[in-house]
Design a protein around this motif. Structure first.
Motif, PDB file in Angstrom:
ATOM      1  N   TRP A 150      -5.819   5.506   5.170  1.00 39.90           N
ATOM      2  CA  TRP A 150      -6.052   6.911   4.821  1.00 39.90           C
ATOM      3  C   TRP A 150      -5.928   7.300   5.834  1.00 39.90           C
ATOM      4  CZ3 TRP A 150      -6.678   6.800   0.048  1.00 39.90           C
ATOM      5  CH2 TRP A 150      -6.206   5.379  -0.971  1.00 39.90           C
TER       6      TRP A 150
ATOM      7  N   ASN B 156      -2.483   9.411   4.532  1.00 40.32           N
ATOM      8  CA  ASN B 156      -2.664   9.334   3.010  1.00 40.32           C
ATOM      9  C   ASN B 156      -4.617  10.721   2.776  1.00 40.32           C
ATOM     10  OD1 ASN B 156      -0.545   8.881   1.722  1.00 40.32           O
ATOM     11  ND2 ASN B 156      -1.735   7.323   2.335  1.00 40.32           N
ATOM     12  N   VAL B 157      -5.200  11.446   3.170  1.00 38.18           N
ATOM     13  CA  VAL B 157      -6.432  11.468   2.989  1.00 38.18           C
ATOM     14  C   VAL B 157      -5.567  13.293   3.588  1.00 38.18           C
ATOM     15  CG1 VAL B 157      -8.767  12.456   4.049  1.00 38.18           C
ATOM     16  CG2 VAL B 157      -7.761  10.343   2.929  1.00 38.18           C
TER      17      VAL B 157
ATOM     18  N   ARG C  23      -5.663  -0.383   7.188  1.00 36.82           N
ATOM     19  CA  ARG C  23      -6.018   0.493   6.605  1.00 36.82           C
ATOM     20  C   ARG C  23      -6.712   1.675   6.961  1.00 36.82           C
ATOM     21  NH1 ARG C  23     -11.486  -2.852   3.900  1.00 36.82           N
ATOM     22  NH2 ARG C  23      -9.055  -3.837   3.915  1.00 36.82           N
TER      23      ARG C  23
ATOM     24  N   ARG D  64       0.815  -0.871   0.155  1.00 36.77           N
ATOM     25  CA  ARG D  64      -0.318  -0.278  -0.024  1.00 36.77           C
ATOM     26  C   ARG D  64       0.633   1.331  -0.234  1.00 36.77           C
ATOM     27  NH1 ARG D  64      -5.246   0.516   1.367  1.00 36.77           N
ATOM     28  NH2 ARG D  64      -6.732  -1.222   1.779  1.00 36.77           N
TER      29      ARG D  64
END
Lengths: 453, 154
Positions: free
Chosen positions: A362, A365-366, A358, A291
């Protein structure tokens, strides 16, 4: 490997702790832009260098830890001197503590980027000498032509030392008697220094790709050497796009502009490979390192596009000296370098199913994307009003305030994501049992990993 | 350059790459030599740092002013760019000296003596003599660079 504490582990854990502390001071610094004097104990003149130096330390420590880990496996021989690697760690980390203490005591180097009292540069250069010696004595045992990542590491290791020494030229009167030269030294040396650690990190990315897929052709292909050559040329000659407005000789800017534009080749190549990358990303998304490798590709794409735009003088006129430069720096150090280094750390630690990580992946990254976009927004406001109007600085910054607040708020999300990642990574490295991509009960290779979604 | 039918580099290819590597390093040294001599000479004597300005520069570094301020857009983002603070309309040396000694809403007083404040102002005056920032001369070539970037520099 439980119980065996190697220099590689030491470097990586020290790097992770430096990242967490650096991110904390980054949060403090960002909120000091919103509410000045919000934390008087650590004023901005201290929080800024603490943030910068600790985050740079994260990149160096973790990249070097990766080299100490991977190199013996690549050359199929032990590290030339484990003792020297330990000495490197002790001197580097010890100096790091001295640098932090100096900041708290109000002792600064007073330069823009990686700054500290210059006397502390001596042990850092010395410890890098240990790495240089150990690296070449080990890497020279490699049979056959070097793959591109060994060239990247070798170049990064050598040019770190050269450009680091260059960055200290300001200690000589020839350089300090003239601010044009002094600013040029800073940006020439630090620009190339950044290029040096980028080579260490990109080499690491190539190693992770090779070892996780078993595909040895990637690092030996013509395009791998071409990209290395372009990166190296940019390291040497592309730095001056940072200092277009400084009144040095015109040829410096024209050369930098021309060299910077060669990076379009890299971008074009990336676009060409994008579909394959997406496919590979989906395939590798069952592991944490897969990822992160995929995320790093996306960040390279975004950040290279931004870098190319701000290297065009007509655009640079508006973006220079604004938060867009910070967006570029954050996109590089967090979006690219940090995601690659997390991929390497989780790969070394033996994989990890991505399912449990997960959400945090996120969040990280967001938040980073929001952070990056807010900086670009603030930079656009500042650049436009600075060049096109005579408004005072404080008035311009008031106009940019919504973006500055957004940057500080998204920084909190980024810090939260990083904190969990650091915690998980420290645990994984400290208690690693089977190294390199190993899943519980499975063989390592990402290519073989079950796709969960 | 590469082995036929293979991605593995040949010995000749590696040798050629090493030559390219050393040529690039040679060019880097040449560029560094030129950059640090004739290509960064300041245009006017006032831009050379005299002894007061050198003391001021040392103070600027020791207070880590660059954490908040910029020269030519290089530095921190908390405070204004100081390249031309001593010649800007409505500012000037006395204004600058006052801020250094007494601080402002967003900047603490540095706690320096009047002599030290004078040294800092001398340093900022020497910086101001090197050129103008921000550049508002938008005389661009079709390929995106400036015809004469610093035509408005002093």
């Amino acid at each position: 490997m439980r119980g065996e504490f190697t220099p590689a582990k030491g470097f990586i854990i020290a790097g992770l702790l430096a990242l967490w502390c650096g991110a904390l001071f980054g949060v403090i610094g960002s909120w000091q832009h919103v509410i000045p004097n919000v934390i008087d104990v650590v004023p901005f003149v201290k929080s800024r260098p603490l943030h910068v130096s600790l985050v740079i330390a994260w990149i160096f420590l973790t990249a070097v830890g990766g080299i100490y880990h991977y190199l013996p496996k690549i050359v199929s021989a032990p590290l030339h001197s484990t003792r020297l690697a330990w000495l490197h760690l002790v001197v580097f980390v010890g100096t790091g503590f001295a640098v932090i203490a100096a900041y708290f005591l109000g002792l600064f180097g007073g330069r823009e980027y990686w700054e500290f009292p210059p006397v502390l540069g001596i042990p850092i250069a010395l410890s890098w000498g240990f790495l240089l010696y150990n690296f070449f004595r080990t890497a020279n045992k490699y049979k056959g032509p070097w793959p591109a990542y060994l060239w990247m590491w070798a170049t990064g290791v050598v040019f770190f030392l050269i450009t680091y020494l260059e960055s200290n030229l300001y200690l000589f009167p020839h350089f300090t008697g003239n601010m044009v030269r002094e600013l040029t030294v800073q940006w020439k040396a630090y620009g190339a220094l950044t290029g040096s650690w980028n080579l260490l990190v990109y080499g690491t990315a190539m190693v992770v790709m090779e070892r996780s897929t078993g595909n040895t052709a990637i690092a030996r292909s013509r395009s791998a050497y071409l990209l290395f050559g372009l990166g190296f040329t940019n390291l040497l000659f592309g730095w001056a796009h940072h200092i277009y407005p400084v009144p040095s000789a015109l040829w410096i800017r024209i050369l930098a502009y021309a060299i910077s534009m060669t990076e379009w080749v890299i971008l074009a190549r990336m676009i060409q490979q994008w579909r394959a990358t997406v496919k590979e990303g989906k395939r590798g998304s069952s592991t944490v390192f897969g990822r992160f490798m995929f995320a790093s590709e996306a960040w390279v794409f975004l950040n290279l596009g931004l870098a190319l735009m701000i290297s065009i003088p007509a655009i640079n006129l508006f973006t220079h000296g604004t938060h867009i430069t910070v967006a570029h720096a954050m996109g590089s150090t967090i979006g690219i370098n940090t995601t690659i280094l997390f991929a390497s750390v989780f790969f070394i630690a033996g994989g990890h199913r991505s399912g449990s990580m997960r959400t945090v992946f996120w969040i990280f990254n967001v938040s980073l994307l929001a952070f990056w976009l807010c900086l670009i927004g603030a930079g656009m406001v500042k650049g436009y009003f600075t060049v096109m109007t005579d408004l005072p600085f404080q008035t311009i910054m008031e106009k940019a305030r919504p973006f500055i607040v957004g940057f500080a708020v998204s920084g909190l999300g980024l810090f939260a994501g990083l904190s969990v990642l650091v915690w998980r990574a420290v645990k994984a490295i400290a208690f690693v049992q089977r190294e390199e991509g190993a899943q519980s009960g499975e063989e390592p290779a990402m290519a073989k990993a079950e796709v969960l979604h | 350059m590469e082995s036929k039918g293979s991605n593995e580099p040949s010995a000749v290819g590696v040798r050629q790459r090493r030559i390219v590597y050393f040529v690039l390093i040679g060019l880097f040294l040449l560029q560094s030599g030129l950059t640090y001599t004739v290509s960064t000479e300041v245009p006017v004597p006032a831009a050379e740092l005299n002894s007061a300005a050198r003391r001021g520069e040392a103070l600027y570094r020791s207070f880590n002013c660059t954490a908040c301020h910029q020269f030519y857009g290089l530095g921190g983002y908390m405070g204004p760019d100081l390249t031309n603070v001593t010649i800007a309309p409505g500012k000037g040396p006395d204004f600058t000296r006052g801020i250094i000694l007494h601080g402002s809403a967003n900047m603490p007083a540095l706690g320096v003596t009047k002599d030290q404040a004078d040294d800092l102002v001398a340093f900022l005056e020497a910086v101001a003599a090197t050129g103008i920032y921000p550049i508002r001369n938008l005389d661009l070539t079709p390929w995106g660079t400036y015809r004469e970037m610093h035509s408005d520099a002093r």
